[in-house]
Design an enzyme around this catalytic site. Structure first.
Site, PDB file in Angstrom:
ATOM      1  N   ASN A 271      -9.469 -15.212  12.975  1.00 49.13           N
ATOM      2  CA  ASN A 271      -9.876 -15.305  14.233  1.00 49.13           C
ATOM      3  C   ASN A 271      -9.078 -14.774  15.277  1.00 49.13           C
ATOM      4  OD1 ASN A 271     -11.093 -16.337  16.670  1.00 49.13           O
ATOM      5  ND2 ASN A 271     -11.009 -18.402  16.132  1.00 49.13           N
TER       6      ASN A 271
ATOM      7  N   GLU B  14     -15.120 -24.615  14.077  1.00 49.52           N
ATOM      8  CA  GLU B  14     -15.613 -23.220  14.222  1.00 49.52           C
ATOM      9  C   GLU B  14     -15.481 -22.549  12.750  1.00 49.52           C
ATOM     10  OE1 GLU B  14     -13.864 -22.801  17.727  1.00 49.52           O
ATOM     11  OE2 GLU B  14     -15.258 -21.491  18.292  1.00 49.52           O
TER      12      GLU B  14
ATOM     13  N   ASP C 272      -4.239 -22.884  33.133  1.00 45.88           N
ATOM     14  CA  ASP C 272      -4.356 -23.930  32.198  1.00 45.88           C
ATOM     15  C   ASP C 272      -4.472 -25.466  33.083  1.00 45.88           C
ATOM     16  OD1 ASP C 272      -3.011 -26.176  30.399  1.00 45.88           O
ATOM     17  OD2 ASP C 272      -2.563 -24.274  29.181  1.00 45.88           O
ATOM     18  N   MET C 273      -5.337 -26.218  32.474  1.00 48.43           N
ATOM     19  CA  MET C 273      -5.717 -27.298  33.004  1.00 48.43           C
ATOM     20  C   MET C 273      -4.733 -28.330  33.138  1.00 48.43           C
ATOM     21  SD  MET C 273      -7.896 -29.080  34.500  1.00 48.43           S
ATOM     22  CE  MET C 273      -9.750 -28.275  34.294  1.00 48.43           C
ATOM     23  N   ARG C 274      -3.778 -28.381  32.088  1.00 49.28           N
ATOM     24  CA  ARG C 274      -2.720 -29.239  31.981  1.00 49.28           C
ATOM     25  C   ARG C 274      -1.789 -29.167  33.198  1.00 49.28           C
ATOM     26  NH1 ARG C 274      -1.731 -28.264  25.791  1.00 49.28           N
ATOM     27  NH2 ARG C 274      -2.125 -26.401  26.677  1.00 49.28           N
TER      28      ARG C 274
ATOM     29  N   HIS D  66     -19.891 -18.404  22.261  1.00 46.91           N
ATOM     30  CA  HIS D  66     -19.241 -19.793  21.680  1.00 46.91           C
ATOM     31  C   HIS D  66     -20.204 -20.257  20.892  1.00 46.91           C
ATOM     32  CE1 HIS D  66     -16.750 -20.510  25.679  1.00 46.91           C
ATOM     33  NE2 HIS D  66     -15.773 -20.159  24.568  1.00 46.91           N
TER      34      HIS D  66
ATOM     35  N   ARG E 130     -14.469 -14.056  12.791  1.00 48.70           N
ATOM     36  CA  ARG E 130     -15.026 -14.445  13.794  1.00 48.70           C
ATOM     37  C   ARG E 130     -15.381 -13.063  14.681  1.00 48.70           C
ATOM     38  NH1 ARG E 130     -13.266 -17.327  19.264  1.00 48.70           N
ATOM     39  NH2 ARG E 130     -15.133 -17.355  20.284  1.00 48.70           N
TER      40      ARG E 130
ATOM     41  N   GLU F 111     -12.531 -32.046  25.094  1.00 52.67           N
ATOM     42  CA  GLU F 111     -11.828 -33.010  24.194  1.00 52.67           C
ATOM     43  C   GLU F 111     -10.763 -33.650  24.603  1.00 52.67           C
ATOM     44  OE1 GLU F 111     -10.332 -30.923  20.352  1.00 52.67           O
ATOM     45  OE2 GLU F 111     -11.947 -29.545  20.954  1.00 52.67           O
TER      46      GLU F 111
ATOM     47  N   GLY G 270     -12.856 -24.799  27.278  1.00 53.31           N
ATOM     48  CA  GLY G 270     -11.586 -24.424  26.946  1.00 53.31           C
ATOM     49  C   GLY G 270     -11.060 -23.375  27.968  1.00 53.31           C
ATOM     50  N   ASN G 271     -10.309 -22.551  27.300  1.00 53.48           N
ATOM     51  CA  ASN G 271      -9.942 -21.256  28.361  1.00 53.48           C
ATOM     52  C   ASN G 271     -10.890 -20.641  28.709  1.00 53.48           C
ATOM     53  OD1 ASN G 271      -7.756 -20.521  29.643  1.00 53.48           O
ATOM     54  ND2 ASN G 271      -6.673 -19.694  27.871  1.00 53.48           N
TER      55      ASN G 271
ATOM     56  N   ARG H 106     -11.655 -16.428  34.521  1.00 56.76           N
ATOM     57  CA  ARG H 106     -12.608 -15.821  34.629  1.00 56.76           C
ATOM     58  C   ARG H 106     -13.630 -16.295  35.641  1.00 56.76           C
ATOM     59  NH1 ARG H 106     -14.503 -16.108  28.435  1.00 56.76           N
ATOM     60  NH2 ARG H 106     -12.431 -15.762  27.596  1.00 56.76           N
TER      61      ARG H 106
END
Ligand code: AMP
Length: 401
Positions: free
Chosen positions: A10, A384, A284-286, A179, A91, A335, A204-205, A235
């Site tokens: 992947n 996945e 990045d969400m964090r 996805h 993938r 998650e 996710g990203n 994006r």
């Protein structure tokens, strides 16, 4: 079937992830997983760990290019330290209008996939490179392309058709959806109790959301490319075409060559926009959650834009499905980001979606809806790699027929 070691590859723009499974009748056992990360840097990471989490390889090599990165993976697989793969699954984000089915990789197929690289410019160039190298370095071993677009093959034409002239539609401009391997893996994990009306949000990203009826994709947010749909890390998601024209004209003032201008526009929309563009801080969400704690208004705006857009899509898919039985969150944010799940669902009580704050205070697999919620809300990590192994085993069995 005797035990079959299957390698899953992947690749992303700066990393190659891999995993080895042992497949036998109905059984899938992960032997190890690993990654080469930081391609193009002097301080990359190369690690492999077994299924119990023990690090078997842990290095920080210079990774000047993808060739060095992939030969490190091939060398370790040839070293005899691990079982040699008997089949390899790649993938594959997008095969364009002609490569729609998961299938055996041949040099001709790679050329075909490469000819539509513009549809997934972050993923396809490295993926086709790895496919060619994999055929060269693992001669005689069947390699299979497993497509992210495959799951969405069931979407009706009213969804896949873009409202553009036929001339462009005939060139393959349509909604493909992405996805798909993640979505399939959610359905796989829900078996045998697949709800009739299901929405899955892969956050996710890259982020997308899909309406699924009786286990089949009905509609999805991503379109021709993974840049469409909901806003994500860097994006735009869907955007008024007028914005495209306006920014392109601005770029053209200093970049008169049309292709160069289009390339710059692509960078703006796929690498500099989304959470990163609005926050001016991070994709990045964090990082954004930390900044919000420190009172950063732009980070707050970016996250509100993200969660608000997802709530709108859930509303529109609710209408399209004619109701909803289950909502599933998956992907790194789905998650792990408790606040995003709570914020997305906070305005959806009218649709029967009620999240229990205590149950939601969790990372990983869980049911998070309140007891009285009409719609069941769940968190399910994607699987996945396992899905790719399943496709490889199925394709190998079909080959033998
Ligand atoms: P993915 O592309 O699926 O790996 O997801 C990456 C995204 O998940 C990034 O925006 C991360 O910030 C986010 N993420 C991962 N772990 C956490 C966490 N513990 N809390 C909040 N967001 C997280």
């Amino acid at each position: 079937m005797s035990s079959l070691p299957v390698l899953v590859l992947n690749s992303g723009s700066s990393s190659i992830k891999f995993a080895m499974y042992e497949a036998s009748d109905g059984q899938r056992t992960k032997i190890f997983e690993g990654a080469v990360d930081g391609i193009g840097t002097d301080n990359g990471k190369f690690w492999i760990k077994d299924d119990a989490g023990n690090k078997l390889v842990d290095q920080t090599p210079a990774l000047p290019n993808r060739s060095v990165a992939f030969s490190m993976v091939a060398d370790v697989l040839h070293s005899g330290q691990f079982p040699a793969p008997k089949a390899i699954g790649h993938r594959t984000v997008c095969g364009g209008p002609t490569v729609r089915d998961n299938q055996l990789i041949t040099p001709k197929l790679i050329d075909e996939i490469e000819s539509y690289a513009a549809l997934a410019p972050l993923h396809t160039p490295i993926a086709v490179y790895i496919m060619r190298e994999s055929l060269r370095l693992f001669p005689g071993i069947p390699n299979f392309a497993v497509l992210d677009t495959y799951f969405h093959r069931t979407m009706p034409e009213v969804v896949t058709r873009m409202p553009i002239p036929d001339e462009y539609a005939k060139m393959g401009v349509r909604r493909y959806g992405y996805h798909g391997i993640s979505y399939e893996s959610i359905i796989y994990q829900l078996q045998p109790n697949i709800p009739e009306k299901l929405i899955v949000a892969h956050l996710g990203n890259g982020a997308s959301i899909t309406a699924i009826r009786n286990g089949e994709s009905l509609d999805t947010s991503m379109g021709l490319t993974p840049t469409g749909g909901i806003i994500s890390g860097s994006r735009t998601g869907d955007i008024d075409p007028g914005v495209v024209i306006f920014i392109l004209k601005k770029i053209a003032e200093t970049t008169p060559d049309a292709t160069a201008a289009a390339d710059k526009l692509e960078t703006v929309f796929s690498k500099k926009s989304g959470l990163l563009g609005v926050s001016g801080l991070s994709n990045d969400m964090r990082d954004l959650r930390e900044a919000i704690k420190d009172g950063n208004d732009q980070a707050r705006l970016a996250v509100d834009k993200f969660t608000g857009t997802i709530a709108k899509w859930i509303g529109s898919f609710y209408a399209e499905l004619g109701g909803l039985d289950m909502l599933v969150f998956t992907g790194g944010i789905g998650e792990n980001d408790i606040a995003s799940r709570a914020e997305i669902c906070s305005g959806l009580a009218a649709l029967g979606i009620i999240v229990d704050p205590e149950k939601n205070n969790v990372r990983g697999e869980a049911v998070i809806s309140a007891d009285g919620s009409k719609v069941k809300v769940r968190v399910i990590p994607p699987a996945e790699d396992l899905m790719i192994v399943n496709h490889v085993v199925r394709l190998l069995n079909n080959q033998g027929e």
